[in-house]
Design a protein around this motif. Sequence first.
Motif, PDB file in Angstrom:
ATOM      1  N   GLU A   1      -8.557   5.016  -2.097  1.00 42.58           N
ATOM      2  CA  GLU A   1      -7.498   4.040  -1.836  1.00 42.58           C
ATOM      3  C   GLU A   1      -7.480   2.854  -2.777  1.00 42.58           C
ATOM      4  OE1 GLU A   1      -7.765   3.235   2.412  1.00 42.58           O
ATOM      5  OE2 GLU A   1      -6.266   4.788   2.759  1.00 42.58           O
ATOM      6  N   ASP A   2      -8.321   2.853  -3.823  1.00 38.84           N
ATOM      7  CA  ASP A   2      -8.137   1.852  -4.878  1.00 38.84           C
ATOM      8  C   ASP A   2      -7.017   2.296  -5.820  1.00 38.84           C
ATOM      9  OD1 ASP A   2     -10.140  -0.293  -4.607  1.00 38.84           O
ATOM     10  OD2 ASP A   2     -11.569   1.356  -4.734  1.00 38.84           O
TER      11      ASP A   2
ATOM     12  N   PRO B   1      -3.977  -2.547  -2.844  1.00 40.21           N
ATOM     13  CA  PRO B   1      -4.614  -2.069  -4.083  1.00 40.21           C
ATOM     14  C   PRO B   1      -3.974  -2.665  -5.323  1.00 40.21           C
ATOM     15  CG  PRO B   1      -3.148  -0.403  -3.213  1.00 40.21           C
ATOM     16  CD  PRO B   1      -3.187  -1.497  -2.186  1.00 40.21           C
TER      17      PRO B   1
ATOM     18  N   SER C   1     -11.872  -0.919  -2.316  1.00 40.21           N
ATOM     19  CA  SER C   1     -11.211  -0.708  -1.034  1.00 40.21           C
ATOM     20  C   SER C   1     -12.185  -0.182   0.013  1.00 40.21           C
ATOM     21  CB  SER C   1     -10.044   0.272  -1.195  1.00 40.21           C
ATOM     22  OG  SER C   1      -9.397   0.495   0.037  1.00 40.21           O
TER      23      SER C   1
ATOM     24  N   TYR D   1     -13.046  -1.891   3.521  1.00 44.75           N
ATOM     25  CA  TYR D   1     -12.922  -1.189   4.793  1.00 44.75           C
ATOM     26  C   TYR D   1     -14.212  -1.313   5.609  1.00 44.75           C
ATOM     27  CZ  TYR D   1     -12.608   2.612   8.161  1.00 44.75           C
ATOM     28  OH  TYR D   1     -12.618   3.341   9.320  1.00 44.75           O
TER      29      TYR D   1
ATOM     30  N   ARG E   1       0.821  -1.205   0.000  1.00 50.61           N
ATOM     31  CA  ARG E   1       0.000   0.000   0.000  1.00 50.61           C
ATOM     32  C   ARG E   1       0.858   1.258   0.000  1.00 50.61           C
ATOM     33  NH1 ARG E   1      -4.721   0.333   4.236  1.00 50.61           N
ATOM     34  NH2 ARG E   1      -5.110   2.170   2.958  1.00 50.61           N
TER      35      ARG E   1
ATOM     36  N   ALA F   1      -8.780  -6.142  -1.462  1.00 49.67           N
ATOM     37  CA  ALA F   1      -8.615  -4.880  -2.190  1.00 49.67           C
ATOM     38  C   ALA F   1      -8.298  -3.735  -1.246  1.00 49.67           C
ATOM     39  CB  ALA F   1      -9.868  -4.571  -2.997  1.00 49.67           C
ATOM     40  N   HIS F   2      -8.846  -3.777  -0.028  1.00 50.23           N
ATOM     41  CA  HIS F   2      -8.515  -2.753   0.961  1.00 50.23           C
ATOM     42  C   HIS F   2      -7.098  -2.942   1.477  1.00 50.23           C
ATOM     43  CE1 HIS F   2      -8.844   0.124   4.188  1.00 50.23           C
ATOM     44  NE2 HIS F   2      -8.455  -0.794   5.045  1.00 50.23           N
TER      45      HIS F   2
END
Length: 317
Positions: A270-271, A197, A173, A177, A74, A193-194
């Motif tokens: 955040e993606d 990414p 994301s 979350y 990340r 995905a969170h």
Amino acid sequence: MGNDDNTLTRVGEFGLIKRVTQRLPVHDDCLLGPGDDAAVVAASDRRVVACTDVLVEGRHFRRDWSSATDVGHRAAAANLADIVAMGARPTGLLVGMCLPGDLPVEWAEELADGLAAEADLVGVSVVGGDTVSSKELTIAVTALGDLQGRAPVTRSGARIGDIVAVSGRLGWSAAGYTILSRGFRSPGALVAAHRRPEVPYAAGPLAAALGATAMIDVSDGLLSDLGHIAESSHVSINVESKTLEITEAMANAAQAMGVDPLAWVLTGGEDHALAATFPPDVLLGGDWRIIGRVGVGRGVTVDGSAYEGSTGWDHFR
């Protein structure tokens, strides 16, 4: 995770640096890597694109939700996405690590593995950085890039009549979350995905080659980040909701938790997808898909109307 004897306090700063740097590959743009007062990175374009981003434990990641390797991915992705959003090719990463002394050494090593693995996706090196003891675990990354002779694609070039397009995933994301914050761990694809990414790295330089007039990394939310383009370009942008993908997993998770999945797609960050504007006659390639238009006026609308509620993340709001 390791025993109490295998902590950063025991191995010390230079022991940690040695362990970390041994795990980092060196690529062609790195002419002189870690080990000296500073690194040397090739800049054949004679211009250097640079950005920085900070990840703080409890704000950007939780160790009970994400592995150290996830955090490394990340941290690198957040910066590499900004470089390609300028239409540039990434050339190097600098990493500052503020770490508690009682942190297991294995955690720091796995963080380095994540940084290296994400950097490897675009063929760049972690060329240097710094370490310091801190009560709060913080990772600060600076990325460098090369424009390869092209002009940078900024936020201020969108023109009335342009199309608006995105490349990459939106809302995944944010969905992950929400799932984690409710105490769940599935659907696994959204949670993953969170944690880590999937950035469409190739799409940035491709957009520049196609003649993109403006571009941005979607880190705070689609509407919020398109708002930056609209403000900088002195235009309006309208997003057509029917063009936005809501996967079956997202729809099912949203229904189970009483959430509107479209909100994840429109406002979740955040993606690190990319959003850009292009001349209306451009033939898009790759994963770029049209989601709206640039028009007269100011601000961002959805299906012609103002969006009710927050349009994305703001650290101080």
